[in-house]
Motif scaffolding. Structure first.
Motif, short mmCIF file in Angstrom:
data_model
loop_
_atom_site.label_atom_id
_atom_site.label_comp_id
_atom_site.label_asym_id
_atom_site.label_seq_id
_atom_site.Cartn_x
_atom_site.Cartn_y
_atom_site.Cartn_z
N SER A 187 0.83 -1.21 0.00
CA SER A 187 0.00 0.00 0.00
C SER A 187 0.86 1.25 0.00
CB SER A 187 -0.92 0.01 1.23
OG SER A 187 -1.73 -1.14 1.28
N TYR A 188 1.91 1.25 0.83
CA TYR A 188 2.83 2.39 0.86
C TYR A 188 3.41 2.66 -0.53
CZ TYR A 188 3.19 2.42 6.03
OH TYR A 188 2.93 2.52 7.36
N ILE A 189 3.93 1.61 -1.14
CA ILE A 189 4.60 1.77 -2.44
C ILE A 189 3.60 2.21 -3.51
CG2 ILE A 189 5.84 0.55 -4.27
CD1 ILE A 189 7.08 -1.20 -2.08
N MET A 190 2.43 1.57 -3.53
CA MET A 190 1.43 1.92 -4.53
C MET A 190 0.97 3.36 -4.39
SD MET A 190 -2.24 0.06 -5.28
CE MET A 190 -1.41 -1.48 -5.64
N ALA A 191 0.66 3.78 -3.17
CA ALA A 191 0.18 5.15 -2.95
C ALA A 191 1.27 6.17 -3.29
CB ALA A 191 -0.27 5.32 -1.50
N MET A 192 2.52 5.84 -2.96
CA MET A 192 3.61 6.78 -3.23
C MET A 192 3.89 6.89 -4.72
SD MET A 192 7.39 6.84 -1.53
CE MET A 192 8.55 8.17 -1.91
N VAL A 193 3.96 5.76 -5.41
CA VAL A 193 4.27 5.76 -6.84
C VAL A 193 3.18 6.48 -7.63
CG1 VAL A 193 4.52 4.31 -8.88
CG2 VAL A 193 5.72 3.71 -6.77
N PHE A 194 1.93 6.10 -7.39
CA PHE A 194 0.84 6.70 -8.15
C PHE A 194 0.56 8.13 -7.70
CE2 PHE A 194 -0.39 2.11 -8.69
CZ PHE A 194 -0.07 2.07 -10.03
N GLY A 195 0.82 8.43 -6.42
CA GLY A 195 0.66 9.80 -5.95
C GLY A 195 1.62 10.74 -6.64
N PHE A 196 2.90 10.37 -6.66
CA PHE A 196 3.89 11.20 -7.34
C PHE A 196 3.63 11.26 -8.85
CE2 PHE A 196 6.77 10.99 -3.59
CZ PHE A 196 7.11 12.33 -3.55
N SER A 197 3.24 10.14 -9.42
CA SER A 197 2.99 10.10 -10.87
C SER A 197 1.87 11.04 -11.26
CB SER A 197 2.65 8.67 -11.31
OG SER A 197 3.72 7.79 -11.06
N SER A 198 0.84 11.15 -10.43
CA SER A 198 -0.29 12.03 -10.75
C SER A 198 0.14 13.49 -10.82
CB SER A 198 -1.42 11.85 -9.73
OG SER A 198 -1.01 12.24 -8.44
N ALA A 199 1.21 13.83 -10.09
CA ALA A 199 1.70 15.22 -10.13
C ALA A 199 2.35 15.56 -11.47
CB ALA A 199 2.70 15.45 -8.99
N PHE A 200 2.68 14.54 -12.26
CA PHE A 200 3.32 14.77 -13.55
C PHE A 200 2.41 14.42 -14.72
CE2 PHE A 200 6.69 14.04 -10.46
CZ PHE A 200 7.56 15.09 -10.73
N ALA A 201 1.13 14.20 -14.44
CA ALA A 201 0.18 13.86 -15.50
C ALA A 201 0.08 14.99 -16.51
CB ALA A 201 -1.19 13.55 -14.90
N ASN A 202 0.09 14.64 -17.80
CA ASN A 202 0.01 15.67 -18.84
C ASN A 202 -1.35 15.74 -19.51
OD1 ASN A 202 0.04 13.32 -20.30
ND2 ASN A 202 1.97 13.73 -21.36
N SER A 203 -2.32 15.00 -18.97
CA SER A 203 -3.69 15.07 -19.49
C SER A 203 -4.67 14.79 -18.36
CB SER A 203 -3.91 14.07 -20.63
OG SER A 203 -3.92 12.74 -20.14
N TYR A 204 -5.89 15.26 -18.52
CA TYR A 204 -6.89 15.07 -17.48
C TYR A 204 -7.21 13.59 -17.29
CZ TYR A 204 -11.33 15.18 -15.00
OH TYR A 204 -12.34 14.95 -14.10
N ILE A 205 -7.31 12.85 -18.38
CA ILE A 205 -7.67 11.42 -18.29
C ILE A 205 -6.59 10.64 -17.55
CG2 ILE A 205 -8.04 9.32 -19.63
CD1 ILE A 205 -9.38 11.00 -21.78
N LEU A 206 -5.33 10.91 -17.87
CA LEU A 206 -4.24 10.24 -17.17
C LEU A 206 -4.25 10.59 -15.69
CD1 LEU A 206 -1.70 8.50 -17.15
CD2 LEU A 206 -0.38 10.53 -17.83
N PHE A 207 -4.49 11.86 -15.39
CA PHE A 207 -4.54 12.28 -13.99
C PHE A 207 -5.65 11.55 -13.25
CE2 PHE A 207 -6.42 15.05 -10.74
CZ PHE A 207 -5.34 15.23 -9.90
#
Length: 432
Positions: free
Chosen positions: A172-192
């Motif tokens: 859970s830690y790893i999943m939340a951290m990876v996807f949390g940080f990744s969402s900050a770099f999303a380049n489209s609304y759908i990806l976010f």
């Protein structure tokens, strides 16, 4: 011998249990920062149609910005420019008579929008123009996030029973951290939106496992203390969110800020013990004895290895194993369980919809949203302390019924309160 008897021998509420609570504080603080993050990253600042492309033969060159707005954009009753409309053509006559503009032809914004960046440098709305016809998409991100939370609750409830609390917590830690940080770099609304769904999914594992681990290591007499006092980390995180959002005005940076503590949580995971109760229930007696001995040593009690043999733990394991293969269907198999499942589901739905319905609409009060958010979070602290003492005085059922009744009364009063005078009643809701 039952597992509770072992906990009594090694101290069911000592320094070892306090250490577990402390180690789980950081991830619990992160939870409200993400659950209520939409208040800030999806905020819609004041905006109006972009008129920078209008020149009209160079006539705009001699006008001030206020005059350009006057001839290009209709105004509301309070005099502010409308957000989604502009005049089909510049109306220069309004410079001398701005009162008669109702019959002038209007069109939707043609070249995008200009946003007021005095409060927020960047939000989802300003990043992808989620305004006017697309304004509902700012709320949709919250819905998508909580859909991930719902799916995560179903998945992690099964996974933590099958693979253990500690291993599932790390996932859970790893999943939340990876996807949390990744969402900050999303380049489209759908990806976010997809990444926010997965972030909510991962965060639910933290919610479930942190609560279960805390409760399964304490004796029965201190479970209410762990449940109520342990949740103060949520209140602390909620207050910190207001401070983070005030200091960080860019939505991408804010997401990274509230996700970063999970890196520290991953480091502290190594010191978190697996649930001895789960280990015994799954026949892992040697591992269970290892953690029970650690607990006894930490609590300055005699190790179990000198008093209990593996055969004794095996007997406990057999007791724990009896009829242990439960599923979600067991919640509905007997009349008593059906009734309990239905009633607690209704209560939880009412509590959650009230709490998040108010928490996610702070801007609707028309006050400083940072201060309002902080007050709403801070008022939970005395409320939870009060609830803890009431639980031990009047019991669970009366405490639950009383707080629900008081909450409903406050909301009902607020319905009939004059506009602008209902804030106090809404604040009272957070006493529960």
């Amino acid at each position: 011998m039952k597992f509770e008897s072992i906990l009594e021998e090694i101290d069911g509420f000592g320094p070892f249990q306090i250490a577990i609570i402390v180690l789980l504080c950081t991830p619990r603080i992160v939870l409200p920062c993400h659950f209520l993050l939409n208040n800030f990253i999806a905020a819609v600042p004041p905006h109006h149609c972009d008129i920078s492309t209008l020149d009209n033969g160079g006539l705009f060159r001699n006008l001030t910005q206020a005059q350009r707005l006057t001839v290009s954009i209709p105004v509301r009753e309070n005099g502010d420019p409308k957000s989604c409309e502009m005049f089909a053509e510049p109306q220069f006559q309004l410079l001398s008579n701005s009162s008669d503009s109702n019959d002038l032809q209007r069109v939707q914004c043609q070249s995008g929008w200009v946003y007021d960046n005095s409060t927020f440098t960047s939000t989802l709305a300003t990043e992808w123009d989620l305004v006017c016809d697309r304004k509902s998409l700012t709320k949709t991100t919250g819905t998508i996030f909580f859909s991930g939370v719902m799916m995560g609750a179903i998945a992690f409830g099964f996974l933590c029973d099958k693979y253990g609390r500690k291993n599932t917590l790390l996932a859970s830690y790893i999943m939340a951290m990876v996807f949390g940080f990744s969402s900050a770099f999303a380049n489209s609304y759908i990806l976010f939106a997809v990444l926010r769904f997965l972030t909510g999914f991962g965060l639910t594992g933290i919610t479930i496992n942190s609560v279960v681990l805390s409760i399964e290591w304490v004796d029965v007499g201190h479970r209410s203390f762990i449940g109520v006092i342990g949740s103060l980390a949520w209140s602390a995180g909620n207050m910190l969110l207001a401070g983070f959002a005030f200091l960080v005005n860019d939505w991408r940076t804010l997401i990274m800020t509230v996700t970063a503590p999970l890196g520290f949580a991953i480091l502290t995971w190594w010191w978190i013990p697996e649930s001895a109760r789960w280990l015994l229930a799954n026949g892992k007696m040697e591992k269970a004895q290892y953690y029970l001995d650690r607990c006894a040593k930490f609590n300055k009690r005699q190790k179990l290895s000198s008093k209990l043999k593996l055969e004794t733990l095996s007997n406990i394991q057999i007791l724990e194993n009896q009829d242990k293969n439960y599923s979600y269907l067991d919640l509905f198999k007997t009349p008593k369980m059906r009734q309990l499942t239905l009633l607690t589901g209704i209560v939880w739905y009412g509590v959650a919809s009230t709490y998040y319905g108010i928490s996610l609409n702070i801007s609707g009060f028309g006050l400083n949203m940072y201060l309002t958010h902080f007050i709403y979070a801070a008022i939970e602290v005395p409320a939870k302390l009060m609830v803890y003492f009431l639980l031990n005085i009047i019991g669970r059922r009366k405490c639950q019924a009383g707080t629900l009744l008081l909450t409903g009364t406050c909301i009902a009063i607020n319905i009939f309160a004059p506009k602008g005078h209902g804030t106090f009643c809404f604040t009272t809701v957070f006493n529960h």
